[in-house]
Scaffold this active site. Structure first.
Site, PDB file in Angstrom:
ATOM      1  N   ASN A   1     -11.334  -8.528  51.120  1.00 18.66           N
ATOM      2  CA  ASN A   1     -10.578  -8.519  51.364  1.00 18.66           C
ATOM      3  C   ASN A   1     -11.850  -8.333  51.536  1.00 18.66           C
ATOM      4  O   ASN A   1     -10.325  -7.287  51.632  1.00 18.66           O
ATOM      5  CB  ASN A   1     -11.006  -8.561  51.900  1.00 18.66           C
ATOM      6  CG  ASN A   1     -11.269  -8.601  50.824  1.00 18.66           C
ATOM      7  OD1 ASN A   1     -10.104  -8.591  50.468  1.00 18.66           O
ATOM      8  ND2 ASN A   1     -10.545  -8.568  50.783  1.00 18.66           N
TER       9      ASN A   1
ATOM     10  N   ASP B   1     -10.482  -3.530  54.473  1.00 16.51           N
ATOM     11  CA  ASP B   1      -9.979  -4.574  54.109  1.00 16.51           C
ATOM     12  C   ASP B   1      -9.180  -5.063  52.781  1.00 16.51           C
ATOM     13  O   ASP B   1      -9.878  -5.611  52.590  1.00 16.51           O
ATOM     14  CB  ASP B   1     -11.272  -5.542  54.610  1.00 16.51           C
ATOM     15  CG  ASP B   1     -12.083  -5.010  55.517  1.00 16.51           C
ATOM     16  OD1 ASP B   1     -12.348  -4.297  56.442  1.00 16.51           O
ATOM     17  OD2 ASP B   1     -13.010  -5.704  54.844  1.00 16.51           O
TER      18      ASP B   1
ATOM     19  N   ILE C   1     -10.851  -4.660  48.484  1.00 18.85           N
ATOM     20  CA  ILE C   1     -11.318  -4.512  49.248  1.00 18.85           C
ATOM     21  C   ILE C   1     -12.838  -4.619  48.820  1.00 18.85           C
ATOM     22  O   ILE C   1     -12.685  -5.542  46.925  1.00 18.85           O
ATOM     23  CB  ILE C   1     -11.781  -2.751  49.563  1.00 18.85           C
ATOM     24  CG1 ILE C   1     -11.818  -1.920  48.154  1.00 18.85           C
ATOM     25  CG2 ILE C   1     -10.348  -2.297  49.261  1.00 18.85           C
ATOM     26  CD1 ILE C   1     -11.802  -0.412  48.351  1.00 18.85           C
ATOM     27  N   ASP C   2     -13.310  -5.125  49.795  1.00 13.82           N
ATOM     28  CA  ASP C   2     -15.360  -5.738  49.652  1.00 13.82           C
ATOM     29  C   ASP C   2     -15.845  -5.352  48.727  1.00 13.82           C
ATOM     30  O   ASP C   2     -15.496  -4.007  48.667  1.00 13.82           O
ATOM     31  CB  ASP C   2     -15.701  -5.780  50.917  1.00 13.82           C
ATOM     32  CG  ASP C   2     -14.945  -6.810  52.212  1.00 13.82           C
ATOM     33  OD1 ASP C   2     -14.371  -7.815  51.507  1.00 13.82           O
ATOM     34  OD2 ASP C   2     -14.963  -6.748  53.542  1.00 13.82           O
ATOM     35  N   LYS C   3     -16.636  -5.583  47.792  1.00  8.73           N
ATOM     36  CA  LYS C   3     -17.834  -5.537  47.408  1.00  8.73           C
ATOM     37  C   LYS C   3     -18.174  -4.188  47.396  1.00  8.73           C
ATOM     38  O   LYS C   3     -18.460  -3.331  47.449  1.00  8.73           O
ATOM     39  CB  LYS C   3     -18.483  -6.624  46.985  1.00  8.73           C
ATOM     40  CG  LYS C   3     -19.483  -6.133  46.083  1.00  8.73           C
ATOM     41  CD  LYS C   3     -20.624  -7.313  45.628  1.00  8.73           C
ATOM     42  CE  LYS C   3     -21.912  -6.838  44.756  1.00  8.73           C
ATOM     43  NZ  LYS C   3     -23.349  -6.615  46.131  1.00  8.73           N
TER      44      LYS C   3
END
Length: 314
Positions: free
Chosen positions: A4, A6, A148-150
């Site tokens: 995601n 995001d 959520i993104d890395k």
């Protein structure tokens, strides 16, 4: 050729074979389309045989020669649980009770194990920190309701039991969870506020990426408000209405203002930051048990604050 944050909703990789791809072996085409180098062609062949990769809804052989217009759907099976272990990794816990835990995730930390990232994730840390986590999302993602993104920092909630998980997931699906991000974007955005309403799917030119596209795109809505302008950069507050993979990053690129530091969707000449300048600053939801509305906030991390301070000083 579509997921995601995001926050990301789990989605299979689906694409339509183009005329220039017709005649390719399915195993090669599918391997090329998967954005993880840790997934080998041999592994994809096993997926095809098991039915995890289908063409026009049917299971075919790995050597199937694709035709223009074929609809390919890839749903990678869950890896085995054996390598997923609790790890004593420090967590910045913002809130915790017997149903829910909210953490402030640092930039650079992966949310859950995947090929190439079997340790050091939020899940590994949660498994050590919590006695129980919900099992609805399977053994690889215990407790994980959203991601959520890395390289996105900020607030993330997890469920400690299945009842809590179902409640939080339903709120996400109904778009009633408050998710507000702070981001630094390239360029001077002239409008003080606005809404980006554009469907997101796999980029037809590069299936490893996402883009605004009408072909296989899913509804995606992002609201934004300008907080501060620095000439070549704009500081924004963004609110997600939907949760598609890389939604904010893709939407900002679409309007010509990609996020600063974004190594995938942004320009090569950008600010020095270990990833996109995107922070999940506010998270609000109705508690699954008490039905009380809870809202949490997280300050902009020091590395992003440093960049903003440098831009202010120019």
């Amino acid at each position: 050729m579509n997921g995601n944050s995001d926050y990301h909703e789990e989605e299979p990789l689906e694409f339509v074979v183009g005329a220039d791809e017709a005649g390719q072996r399915l195993d090669k085409l599918a391997t090329d389309c998967i954005a993880d180098e840790a997934v080998s062609r041999t592994q994809v062949q096993d997926w095809i045989r098991s039915g995890a990769v289908k063409v026009n809804g049917q299971t075919v052989k790995p050597n199937y020669r694709t035709a223009a217009g074929d609809i390919v759907v890839i749903q990678p099976p869950e890896p085995e649980q054996t390598a997923i272990l609790p790890e004593d990794i420090p967590l910045n816990v913002v809130y915790e009770d017997r149903d829910v835990i909210v953490i402030d995730k640092p930039r650079g930390m992966v949310v859950h194990p995947a090929p190439g990232h079997t340790s050091g994730t939020v899940v590994n840390a949660l498994m050590h920190h919590c006695r129980d986590l919900s099992g609805i999302n399977g053994q690889l993602r215990p407790g994980i309701v959203h991601r959520i993104d890395k390289d996105t920092s900020g607030l993330l909630m997890a469920a400690k039991n299945d009842r809590a998980h179902l409640s939080l997931a339903a709120q996400l699906k109904a778009h009633t969870v408050s998710r507000v991000y702070i981001a630094l974007a390239h360029g001077n955005i002239p409008h003080d506020r606005g809404t980006i309403d554009a469907p997101i799917g796999r980029d037809p030119k590069n299936r490893k990426l996402f883009a605004v596209t009408d072909r296989n795109g899913k509804d995606a809505v992002t609201h934004f408000a300008v907080l501060e302008r620095f000439g070549d950069y704009t500081l924004l507050e963004l609110q997600l209405e939907t949760g598609r993979t890389h939604q904010i990053r893709v939407h900002m690129k679409h309007i010509g203002h990609p996020l600063a530091g974004d190594p995938v969707y942004g320009p090569s000449r950008t600010v020095k930051l270990g990833g996109q300048a995107l922070h999940a600053a506010t998270l609000g939801f109705v508690h699954p048990a008490t039905e009380e509305y809870l809202e949490f906030s997280s300050p902009i991390p020091p590395d992003m604050e440093r960049v903003i301070a440098e831009l202010r000083s120019r």
